[in-house]
Design an enzyme around this catalytic site. Structure first.
Site: not given
Ligand code: 13P
Length: 248
Positions: A93, A171, A11, A9, A211, A165, A95
């Site tokens: 996701h 991250g 992003k 991904n 991660s 996730e 985000e």
């Protein structure tokens, strides 16, 4: 049986030229290797057509609209994504949920449109740090799954790839331990089995994201209910992504 999948991904990273070059470099680096998993790259919208036409790797969008077509300035429909040759779309996701207000109700619409257009959703679920500390992480993940997906027919559900996730691991360099990830993946699979039966659950690929990298992929992927990874940072460089793929 379910597939092993390693999906990148990107992003909001890489311009068009960088993205196309990456796809070519990755494909060249993988040529001649015997892969034990499918490899997918999740690119920004603008890369999809170029990358999908220049590589045999799987290609995923990172989002699609919750409307089929019409006066929705700036949106990209599932039909448009499918017309590029992409076969997957990452939906839900954290985000998108956090920064763009995507609710389970919105995600349900996106999933339906993706499926109607022949795309397989890579559907992301996961709890925040606070939710884990309050010990409600199983409830959170179950609710995200049930509310967005469990009105699907078994046939449609079988086209979904799940991705666990944990938000606190994205991250941050903090990976869930393989025991924490395995525990949640087994729970997700059981939740699917309770609704759709053991066969559908056993055939569902459940990816881990947060991660994950070349150093921890092997241990994560060795867990019985972890069928691969959804990889952010480590998917941006071919030299970092290959060791994740070789985690299988
Ligand atoms: P990182 O691998 O950078 O933690 O990102 C994970 C992720 O969000 C993939 O969708």
């Amino acid at each position: 049986m379910r597939k092993n999948i390693v999906a990148g991904n990107w992003k909001m990273n890489k311009n068009l030229q960088e993205g196309v070059a990456f796809a070519k470099d990755l494909e060249a680096a993988l040529a001649g290797k015997t892969l034990k998993c499918d490899v997918i790259i999740g690119t920004p919208f603008i890369h999809l057509a170029s990358v999908a036409s220049s590589t045999k790797l799987g290609v995923a969008a990172q989002n699609c609209a919750d409307k089929a077509s019409g006066a929705y300035t700036g949106e990209v429909s599932a039909a448009m994504v499918a017309s590029t040759g992409a076969k997957y779309v990452i939906l839900g996701h954290s985000e998108r949920r956090t920064y763009y207000g995507e609710t389970d109700a919105i995600l349900k619409e996106k999933v339906l449109l993706a499926l109607a257009n022949g795309l397989s959703p890579i559907f992301c679920i996961g709890e925040t740090k606070d939710e884990r500390e309050k010990n409600v992480h199983f409830d959170v993940v179950k609710k995200q799954t049930v509310d967005a997906l469990f009105e699907l027919s078994a046939e449609d559900f079988s086209k979904i790839v799940m991705a666990y996730e944990p938000v606190w691991a994205i991250g941050t360099g903090l990976t869930a331990t393989s025991a924490q990830a395995q525990e949640m993946h087994a729970y997700i699979r059981q939740t699917i089995a309770d609704k759709y039966g053991k066969e559908v659950a056993d055939n569902t690929s459940i990816l881990y994201g947060g991660s994950a990298n070349g150093g921890n992929a092997k241990e994560l992927f060795a867990c019985p209910d972890i069928d691969g990874g959804l990889i952010g940072g480590a998917s941006l460089d071919v030299e970092k992504f290959i060791p994740v793929i070789e985690g299988f």
